[in-house]
Design an enzyme around this catalytic site. Sequence first.
Site, PDB file in Angstrom:
ATOM      1  N   GLU A  87       0.827  -1.221   0.000  1.00 25.48           N
ATOM      2  CA  GLU A  87       0.000   0.000   0.000  1.00 25.48           C
ATOM      3  C   GLU A  87       0.857   1.266   0.000  1.00 25.48           C
ATOM      4  OE1 GLU A  87      -2.915  -0.128  -0.686  1.00 25.48           O
ATOM      5  OE2 GLU A  87      -3.952  -1.813   0.250  1.00 25.48           O
ATOM      6  N   TYR A 127     -18.230  13.782  20.449  1.00 28.24           N
ATOM      7  CA  TYR A 127     -17.370  14.930  20.147  1.00 28.24           C
ATOM      8  C   TYR A 127     -15.961  14.538  19.692  1.00 28.24           C
ATOM      9  CZ  TYR A 127     -14.412  14.865  24.348  1.00 28.24           C
ATOM     10  OH  TYR A 127     -13.494  14.530  25.289  1.00 28.24           O
ATOM     11  N   HIS A 170     -12.189  -2.768   3.740  1.00 34.43           N
ATOM     12  CA  HIS A 170     -10.740  -2.910   3.855  1.00 34.43           C
ATOM     13  C   HIS A 170     -10.210  -2.495   5.226  1.00 34.43           C
ATOM     14  CE1 HIS A 170      -6.605  -2.160   1.767  1.00 34.43           C
ATOM     15  NE2 HIS A 170      -6.457  -2.423   3.042  1.00 34.43           N
ATOM     16  N   TYR A 224      -6.376  23.312  21.905  1.00 35.31           N
ATOM     17  CA  TYR A 224      -5.957  22.367  22.945  1.00 35.31           C
ATOM     18  C   TYR A 224      -5.446  21.113  22.239  1.00 35.31           C
ATOM     19  CZ  TYR A 224      -8.514  25.460  26.012  1.00 35.31           C
ATOM     20  OH  TYR A 224      -8.967  26.558  26.681  1.00 35.31           O
TER      21      TYR A 224
END
Length: 232
Positions: A87, A127, A170, A224
């Site tokens: 890959e 979140y 995959h 942050y």
Amino acid sequence: MTEELKNSDNQWLRKQIVEISRRLSAEGFNINSSGNVSVRAQRGQKEGFLVTPSGVDYETMRPSDLVFVELKKDAAVFWGKLKPSSEWQLHEHIYRKRPDVGSVVHTHSCYATALSCMEEAIPPFHYMIALSNAAKINCAKYATFGSVELAQHAVDALGEQSLACLLSHHGVIACGKDLQKAFALAREVENLSHMWLLIRNSSGSCEMIKSTEMDKILEKFKHYGQTGTNVK
Ligand SMILES: [Zn+2]
């Protein structure tokens, strides 16, 4: 590309890649020699990336087995004794298209790969989706493993800013400024996928986080940056 993304191809970096590859295997993310890991690097004047080799078991992999892929304008040149991961073009396409990416981790982790088989994005149900720097985690269109088409679909699914996507039938791509952040995101995508599968299979309902709120969270994550991204 910013200065902080400039690593040299050295023994320390190679050891880090081997260590993270072994952790992916030990944590059950990659069975046998599936998946692959890369870090953007320079080798002398050559720009490119270091990537894990093809078909080598992570337990026996040595730092010297890694392959440096030089990114020339219209070609890629391999430097190493072994063949790069099948890959390698996935990694190549991402580094060429996304100068903000310094590391790419590809896994076949169980829950995220199960979701990839449904060919759907992971929506903003939690979140922490924003750790991917986008409001949802897209699923790239299907193409045969190891193909240029798959690499192109992955780049399309990531777009301009997302750091993670699923690959249909995959696995997963997780990117980061550095190896630790890419690894942390790969873990988080797996965790979120597990939760999303539990929700999908439950009889309860799940409201999505509104886009205005996701925008707020994405902004907060920028300020942050270390929140949730450090590997413990
Ligand atoms: Zn794969």
